[in-house]
Design a protein around this motif. Structure first.
Motif, PDB file in Angstrom:
ATOM      1  N   GLY A  93       0.809  -1.211   0.000  1.00  0.00           N
ATOM      2  CA  GLY A  93       0.000   0.000   0.000  1.00  0.00           C
ATOM      3  C   GLY A  93       0.840   1.258   0.000  1.00  0.00           C
ATOM      4  N   GLU A  94       1.852   1.294   0.880  1.00  0.00           N
ATOM      5  CA  GLU A  94       2.724   2.456   0.958  1.00  0.00           C
ATOM      6  C   GLU A  94       3.457   2.687  -0.354  1.00  0.00           C
ATOM      7  OE1 GLU A  94       5.222   1.427   4.252  1.00  0.00           O
ATOM      8  OE2 GLU A  94       3.696   1.967   5.733  1.00  0.00           O
ATOM      9  N   GLY A  95       3.913   1.597  -0.974  1.00  0.00           N
ATOM     10  CA  GLY A  95       4.643   1.701  -2.239  1.00  0.00           C
ATOM     11  C   GLY A  95       3.780   2.241  -3.371  1.00  0.00           C
ATOM     12  N   ALA A  96       2.522   1.830  -3.393  1.00  0.00           N
ATOM     13  CA  ALA A  96       1.619   2.318  -4.439  1.00  0.00           C
ATOM     14  C   ALA A  96       1.400   3.823  -4.307  1.00  0.00           C
ATOM     15  CB  ALA A  96       0.279   1.575  -4.371  1.00  0.00           C
ATOM     16  N   VAL A  97       1.158   4.288  -3.094  1.00  0.00           N
ATOM     17  CA  VAL A  97       0.939   5.718  -2.878  1.00  0.00           C
ATOM     18  C   VAL A  97       2.221   6.499  -3.130  1.00  0.00           C
ATOM     19  CG1 VAL A  97       0.305   7.500  -1.197  1.00  0.00           C
ATOM     20  CG2 VAL A  97      -0.959   5.347  -1.271  1.00  0.00           C
TER      21      VAL A  97
END
Length: 141
Positions: free
Chosen positions: A74-78
């Motif tokens: 999730g963090e990587g996508a954002v």
């Protein structure tokens, strides 16, 4: 109506161009009715030295509002979408100050980040807009 990446991108941009917190809340309410989760966060500062902080603010806001899980997926996508959106405004912003808002929207596997900044020195501002999309599983592991 099917909610596509175009629709989610428009939602993120609407959050980024919202005028104040009241406007944000009204847009969020309309988007929630369509099962699109969203958040916006203000930002201002010297552009180049602030890129990391802008990305961090976007990630934290997305996690706090439940748009993504607090993990590398999730963090990587954002973070990736925020960086890509910022790349679009870098030619205008290098060496100058920016101030404005980051809008993030998510529906299913689509997540979009929009940045809407005034760029300049003193009151001599230009406007810059960036938008990026990432795909991630509906439930991050």
């Amino acid at each position: 109506m099917e909610i596509t990446s175009i629709v989610v991108g428009r939602a993120a941009m609407n959050m980024a161009i919202s005028e104040d917190r009241q406007d944000e809340k009204e847009i969020q309410k309309r988007l929630n009715a369509r099962d699109i989760r969203s958040v916006a966060v203000d930002f201002g500062g010297e552009y180049l030295v602030s890129v990391k902080k802008i990305i961090e603010r976007a990630v934290v806001a997305a996690e706090r509002q439940g748009l993504v899980s607090a993990n590398h997926v999730g963090e990587g996508a954002v973070a990736g979408a925020t960086h890509a959106a910022l790349e679009q405004i870098t030619p205008k912003a290098v060496g100058l100050n920016v101030g404005g808002k980051i809008g993030i929207a998510r529906h299913g596997e689509h997540i979009c980040v929009a940045v809407y900044f005034g760029v300049g020195v003193l009151n001599l501002n230009e406007v810059a807009v960036g938008l990026a999309h990432r795909s991630l599983a509906s439930v991050e592991e």
